[in-house]
Scaffold this active site. Structure first.
Site, mmCIF file in Angstrom:
data_model
loop_
_atom_site.group_PDB
_atom_site.id
_atom_site.type_symbol
_atom_site.label_atom_id
_atom_site.label_comp_id
_atom_site.label_asym_id
_atom_site.label_seq_id
_atom_site.Cartn_x
_atom_site.Cartn_y
_atom_site.Cartn_z
ATOM 1 N N ASN A 150 0.852 -1.191 0.000
ATOM 2 C CA ASN A 150 0.000 0.000 0.000
ATOM 3 C C ASN A 150 0.885 1.237 0.000
ATOM 4 O O ASN A 150 1.744 1.398 0.876
ATOM 5 C CB ASN A 150 -0.895 0.021 1.238
ATOM 6 N N SER A 155 -3.978 3.236 6.142
ATOM 7 C CA SER A 155 -4.872 3.551 7.258
ATOM 8 C C SER A 155 -4.398 3.001 8.602
ATOM 9 O O SER A 155 -3.617 2.059 8.681
ATOM 10 C CB SER A 155 -6.273 3.011 6.967
ATOM 11 N N LYS A 346 -8.421 -10.030 -7.928
ATOM 12 C CA LYS A 346 -8.272 -8.675 -7.405
ATOM 13 C C LYS A 346 -8.380 -7.629 -8.513
ATOM 14 O O LYS A 346 -7.631 -7.686 -9.494
ATOM 15 C CB LYS A 346 -6.912 -8.520 -6.706
ATOM 16 N N ARG A 433 -4.999 -6.739 11.978
ATOM 17 C CA ARG A 433 -6.443 -6.771 11.787
ATOM 18 C C ARG A 433 -6.928 -8.208 11.880
ATOM 19 O O ARG A 433 -6.324 -9.113 11.292
ATOM 20 C CB ARG A 433 -6.827 -6.168 10.424
#
Length: 457
Positions: A150, A155, A346, A433
């Protein structure tokens, strides 16, 4: 690396004890800002400080092998350097994404901006990257495999730091009862390191009146892309002016989906920023380098050698590559149609909720075959990773639920360079996460997962 036993057994926790943990966790979250907007409250998101609730969290940290944690940290500076070198190869980016440009309008618009910068021979002497590299532990092979890189709007560096501190606090209070040590939760300094990198970029820009952020006594402003278009201009010397103020560093907290560009104003703003001398995080080249197609291209044999010389570094990177393929590979497409559960399809999108799984992989591949090859370039195929399933308490809206879960580790990386001088290249904290094992998607903001931390074992 042998599979290890769970660090604790949630089946042995009685409800009274769990409720006490939850209560203390919610109090800590409220006191320390581990909160997000409450979507059920009308003013939330419109009036600052109104309509907040605790962030969705795992009640306790998730076990993670220390050897894999060190591997992820060790390879981060190498990936940072790779992104920078790829970003400088405009021909590679344009050629690799040429077919994607025809199939995906959003990528096409980004490439148009990039092409204009190439035509003008626009150089980015100061290059700032705040990255996140996402991994899962494959249970069958016990190996750490990278899901994606990323390069824009990475984030949760703020909330992930707080979750680590929350878990450390809970374990200091209840560690003896649970049987685990708070010191085994790694210190997470993501917010501090990212802020330091931005502040150092401001220093490199060398205009004391320019704005970016306030932690280091530097003024920060927040603007939408539409506001930048309305209030912004670029002076003859390249200085970006927004609302009458010179801007040293532009950090994009949005701009990574088509929804962030509802009108031409947003695209005009992105071009305006790119034309300026302000440090961009990310530049258009860094943004494109983080695309799914470029990651798939980098996984091809011999491609890393185009950008890196150190064979040991290349081997470290390849060790954590998952299988990545173009839809132009008929044999792989055939395998994915026959066994769709072993693949993830994806699109060129960020933000969660976009990937295709299971029987939907087969259906979409068959649809693309009927429609012709042009649509293939909008997608890539990735090996589906199957991490170990464990039991955990997940807390949302003040209520805990015991669920079977899987987890994904994101490792942050900060990179700052001024011409030939690398000022920052470091691993900068982490994001864990955790999501219900039966859920395909894992985005926290998208409602699929919760924030977590790791417990080294």
């Amino acid at each position: 690396m042998e599979s290890k036993k769970p660090i604790f057994d949630v089946e042995t926790f009685d409800d009274d004890f769990v409720q006490k943990l939850v209560y203390d966790a919610l109090v800590w979250s409220s006191l320390h800002g581990l909160v997000v907007g409450d979507k059920t409250y009308q003013k939330s998101g419109n009036v600052p400080g109104v309509g907040l609730m605790h962030a969705p969290i795992a009640l306790l940290p998730t076990a993670f092998p220390e050897i894999c944690w060190k591997q992820a940290c060790d390879v981060t500076p190498i990936f940072n350097e790779l992104i920078d070198r790829v970003s400088l190869d405009g021909k590679f980016l344009q050629d690799s994404l040429s077919r994607t440009k025809k199939a995906d309008v959003f990528t096409s618009r980004l490439l148009d901006i990039h092409s204009k910068m190439l035509e003008r021979n626009k150089k980015e002497d100061i290059r700032l990257g705040l990255h996140r590299f996402d991994y899962m532990l494959d249970e069958e092979t016990n190996s750490l495999l990278q899901i994606e890189m990323n390069t824009i709007s990475c984030s949760f560096p703020g909330l992930s730091r707080l979750v680590s501190q929350l878990h450390q606090s809970l374990l200091r209070s209840y560690g003896d009862q649970i049987g685990i040590d708070s010191e085994r939760v790694p210190r997470n300094t993501s917010t501090i390191q990212f802020a330091d990198a931005i502040a150092k970029a401001w220093l490199e820009y060398n205009n004391p009146r320019a704005v970016v952020m306030n932690t280091h006594n530097i003024v920060a402003i927040r603007k939408t892309l539409a506001e930048v278009e309305a209030e912004g201009s670029v002076q003859e010397d390249g200085t970006l002016i927004v609302g009458g103020q010179a801007v040293a560093v532009v950090y994009f907290r949005s701009g990574y989906t088509p929804n962030d560009h509802p009108t031409e104003s947003e695209w005009n703003a992105r071009l305006l920023i790119e034309e300026s001398s302000a440090v961009k995080c990310p530049s258009i080249a860094y943004h494109l380098t983080g695309s799914k197609k470029i990651q798939q291209e980098l996984a091809k044999p011999g491609v890393l050698e185009r950008f890196l010389d150190n064979k040991e570094d290349i081997a470290k990177m390849r060790k954590c590559f998952a299988g990545l393929w173009s839809l132009d590979d008929p044999e792989i497409v055939k395998q994915a149609i026959e066994k769709p559960g072993l693949f993830v399809m994806k699109p060129q999108r960020e933000g969660g909720g976009n990937n295709i799984y299971g029987d939907d992989v087969r259906e979409n591949l068959l649809r693309l075959q009927k429609e012709g090859e042009d649509g293939n370039a909008a997608y890539i195929l990735m090996q589906r990773i199957f991490p170990k399933v464990s039991n955990m308490f997940l807390v949302r809206e003040g209520v805990y639920h015991k669920n079977q879960v899987i987890s994904e580790l994101g490792v942050y990386g900060a990179y700052l360079r001024n011409k030939d001088n690398v000022i920052v290249n470091e691993q900068s904290g982490y994001l864990m996460r955790t999501k219900i094992a039966s859920s395909d998607e894992g985005g926290v903001a998208a409602g699929f997962g919760v924030l977590d931390s790791i417990y080294l074992n």
